[in-house]
Design a protein around this motif. Structure first.
Motif, PDB file in Angstrom:
ATOM      1  N   LEU A   1       6.603   1.724  -0.023  1.00  0.00           N
ATOM      2  CA  LEU A   1       6.021   1.544   1.305  1.00  0.00           C
ATOM      3  C   LEU A   1       4.767   0.699   1.140  1.00  0.00           C
ATOM      4  O   LEU A   1       3.871   1.056   0.371  1.00  0.00           O
ATOM      5  N   THR A   2       4.714  -0.421   1.840  1.00  0.00           N
ATOM      6  CA  THR A   2       3.542  -1.298   1.785  1.00  0.00           C
ATOM      7  C   THR A   2       2.723  -1.129   3.052  1.00  0.00           C
ATOM      8  O   THR A   2       3.258  -1.192   4.163  1.00  0.00           O
ATOM      9  N   LEU A   3       1.435  -0.908   2.880  1.00  0.00           N
ATOM     10  CA  LEU A   3       0.509  -0.757   4.002  1.00  0.00           C
ATOM     11  C   LEU A   3      -0.332  -2.031   4.116  1.00  0.00           C
ATOM     12  O   LEU A   3      -1.049  -2.396   3.186  1.00  0.00           O
TER      13      LEU A   3
ATOM     14  N   THR B   1     -11.447  -1.997   6.751  1.00  0.00           N
ATOM     15  CA  THR B   1     -11.225  -0.984   5.723  1.00  0.00           C
ATOM     16  C   THR B   1     -11.032  -1.666   4.380  1.00  0.00           C
ATOM     17  O   THR B   1     -11.124  -2.888   4.263  1.00  0.00           O
ATOM     18  N   CYS B   2     -10.740  -0.891   3.345  1.00  0.00           N
ATOM     19  CA  CYS B   2     -10.548  -1.448   2.008  1.00  0.00           C
ATOM     20  C   CYS B   2      -9.540  -0.582   1.262  1.00  0.00           C
ATOM     21  O   CYS B   2      -9.162   0.502   1.733  1.00  0.00           O
ATOM     22  N   ARG B   3      -9.131  -1.038   0.075  1.00  0.00           N
ATOM     23  CA  ARG B   3      -8.126  -0.280  -0.674  1.00  0.00           C
ATOM     24  C   ARG B   3      -8.622   1.134  -0.973  1.00  0.00           C
ATOM     25  O   ARG B   3      -7.861   2.091  -0.859  1.00  0.00           O
ATOM     26  N   ALA B   4      -9.878   1.278  -1.356  1.00  0.00           N
ATOM     27  CA  ALA B   4     -10.389   2.596  -1.728  1.00  0.00           C
ATOM     28  C   ALA B   4     -10.276   3.573  -0.562  1.00  0.00           C
ATOM     29  O   ALA B   4      -9.884   4.739  -0.742  1.00  0.00           O
ATOM     30  N   ASP B   5     -10.589   3.101   0.656  1.00  0.00           N
ATOM     31  CA  ASP B   5     -10.507   3.980   1.823  1.00  0.00           C
ATOM     32  C   ASP B   5      -9.051   4.317   2.162  1.00  0.00           C
ATOM     33  O   ASP B   5      -8.731   5.459   2.513  1.00  0.00           O
ATOM     34  N   VAL B   6      -8.165   3.319   2.047  1.00  0.00           N
ATOM     35  CA  VAL B   6      -6.753   3.562   2.323  1.00  0.00           C
ATOM     36  C   VAL B   6      -6.182   4.541   1.303  1.00  0.00           C
ATOM     37  O   VAL B   6      -5.465   5.486   1.642  1.00  0.00           O
ATOM     38  N   GLU B   7      -6.535   4.337   0.037  1.00  0.00           N
ATOM     39  CA  GLU B   7      -6.042   5.215  -1.023  1.00  0.00           C
ATOM     40  C   GLU B   7      -6.543   6.647  -0.825  1.00  0.00           C
ATOM     41  O   GLU B   7      -5.798   7.615  -1.033  1.00  0.00           O
TER      42      GLU B   7
ATOM     43  N   ALA C   1      -5.193  -7.545   1.089  1.00  0.00           N
ATOM     44  CA  ALA C   1      -5.160  -6.830   2.360  1.00  0.00           C
ATOM     45  C   ALA C   1      -3.911  -5.970   2.486  1.00  0.00           C
ATOM     46  O   ALA C   1      -3.425  -5.728   3.586  1.00  0.00           O
ATOM     47  N   ALA C   2      -3.393  -5.512   1.357  1.00  0.00           N
ATOM     48  CA  ALA C   2      -2.200  -4.662   1.400  1.00  0.00           C
ATOM     49  C   ALA C   2      -2.139  -3.811   0.145  1.00  0.00           C
ATOM     50  O   ALA C   2      -2.581  -4.205  -0.931  1.00  0.00           O
ATOM     51  N   LEU C   3      -1.574  -2.639   0.304  1.00  0.00           N
ATOM     52  CA  LEU C   3      -1.397  -1.684  -0.794  1.00  0.00           C
ATOM     53  C   LEU C   3       0.043  -1.198  -0.766  1.00  0.00           C
ATOM     54  O   LEU C   3       0.558  -0.806   0.279  1.00  0.00           O
TER      55      LEU C   3
ATOM     56  N   ARG D   1       3.379   4.849  -8.092  1.00  0.00           N
ATOM     57  CA  ARG D   1       2.386   3.860  -8.494  1.00  0.00           C
ATOM     58  C   ARG D   1       1.770   3.233  -7.251  1.00  0.00           C
ATOM     59  O   ARG D   1       2.473   2.955  -6.271  1.00  0.00           O
ATOM     60  N   LEU D   2       0.461   3.001  -7.284  1.00  0.00           N
ATOM     61  CA  LEU D   2      -0.250   2.307  -6.220  1.00  0.00           C
ATOM     62  C   LEU D   2      -0.572   0.902  -6.710  1.00  0.00           C
ATOM     63  O   LEU D   2      -1.256   0.730  -7.716  1.00  0.00           O
ATOM     64  N   LEU D   3      -0.062  -0.104  -5.996  1.00  0.00           N
ATOM     65  CA  LEU D   3      -0.162  -1.488  -6.447  1.00  0.00           C
ATOM     66  C   LEU D   3      -0.812  -2.352  -5.376  1.00  0.00           C
ATOM     67  O   LEU D   3      -0.506  -2.225  -4.181  1.00  0.00           O
ATOM     68  N   ASP D   4      -1.712  -3.247  -5.807  1.00  0.00           N
ATOM     69  CA  ASP D   4      -2.271  -4.222  -4.877  1.00  0.00           C
ATOM     70  C   ASP D   4      -1.185  -5.222  -4.486  1.00  0.00           C
ATOM     71  O   ASP D   4      -0.376  -5.646  -5.311  1.00  0.00           O
ATOM     72  N   ALA D   5      -1.172  -5.606  -3.213  1.00  0.00           N
ATOM     73  CA  ALA D   5      -0.274  -6.645  -2.730  1.00  0.00           C
ATOM     74  C   ALA D   5      -1.144  -7.668  -1.998  1.00  0.00           C
ATOM     75  O   ALA D   5      -1.150  -7.739  -0.775  1.00  0.00           O
ATOM     76  N   GLY D   6      -1.907  -8.407  -2.771  1.00  0.00           N
ATOM     77  CA  GLY D   6      -2.908  -9.290  -2.191  1.00  0.00           C
ATOM     78  C   GLY D   6      -4.188  -8.522  -1.919  1.00  0.00           C
ATOM     79  O   GLY D   6      -4.386  -7.416  -2.419  1.00  0.00           O
TER      80      GLY D   6
END
Length: 253
Positions: free
Chosen positions: A60-62, A69-75, A13-15, A6-11
């Motif tokens: 693992l939290t990034l 950058t943004c979540r979409a780019d990191v994902e 500025a973190a995934l 699962r990919l979860l938002d952590a605020g």
């Protein structure tokens, strides 16, 4: 990507990439494998804006800079790494052998632990020191290693009344885990002994001695030997690698 991931938002500025919901060596391997892959990708410039990757028991939290950058780019950057997550093998960690003085003032809960499980103090020491532990994660305080897995017979709940002060270097157990307290702090785990090796040095290039994925065995030493080693560590005469006889092939952080 595995349906269990699962990919979860952590605020904002973190995934967080979550692999499961248990403390399990298989999940640890998946977390460490992704952590290593993310580090390689970041070094190659494939994750601009990445600040830090933080491994835990099962995720693992990034942390990233939202201005870069943004979540979409990191994902999107993670997608090819996660596609083969089920087949990826984690790099072998380093193998450590750390000295421990068991019982007495160094391990005030050794006798009570023995009584609780219907064993002698020597049997508790043999069980604890006879097990190889895997470092699942660092947390609670800088350099504090959560290590598993304890033998079934040693698995006790935390103390009903936590201590206000636990001495640095205390080797402790609770539930299915063992740990070493790098600093003096409150704590509710059962204290079996004490280790003289410094687990965290803020001035070092890699401040934490241990890392997720490392393997640890404990070597019982006498009170006199513990005092000698503690004095050597305090004087800076004992290098951190003194108790690391070898690193597994392909190991390292």
């Amino acid at each position: 990507m595995s349906p269990q991931i699962r990919l979860l938002d952590a605020g904002d500025a973190a995934l967080t990439v979550e692999f499961g919901d248990a403390i399990d060596p298989g999940l640890l391997a998946a977390v460490n494998a992704l952590d290593a892959a993310v580090e390689r990708l970041a070094r190659a410039g494939g994750l601009p804006g990445l600040i830090e990757a933080v491994p835990t028991f099962r995720s693992l939290t990034l942390l990233y800079d939202p201005l870069l950058t943004c979540r979409a780019d990191v994902e999107a950057a993670l997608a090819p790494l996660l596609a083969g997550a089920g087949e990826t093998q984690a790099a072998s960690g380093r193998h450590w052998r750390l000295p421990v003085c068991y019982g007495g003032e160094a391990g005030p809960d050794l006798e009570a632990t023995a009584t609780a499980i219907g064993a002698t103090a020597d049997e508790v020491v043999a069980l604890h020191a006879g097990t190889e532990y895997r470092v699942y994660m660092l947390g609670f305080m800088p350099g504090f290693p959560f290590m598993g897995d304890l033998p079934e017979r040693l698995r006790l709940p935390r103390r009903a009344e936590p201590r206000l002060r636990v001495a640095p270097g205390s080797v402790a157990i609770a539930t299915g885990l063992s740990a070493i307290y790098p600093w003096e702090s409150p704590g509710g785990w059962h204290l079996l002994g004490r280790c003289p090796v410094r687990l965290f040095d803020p001035a070092a290039a890699e401040p934490s001695l241990l890392a997720a994925g490392d393997c640890v065995r404990f070597e019982p030493v006498s009170a006199a030997e513990y005092a000698r080693l503690a004095a050597a560590v305090a004087a800076g005469e004992l290098p951190p690698a003194h108790w690391r006889p070898e690193a597994a092939a392909g190991g390292g952080r």
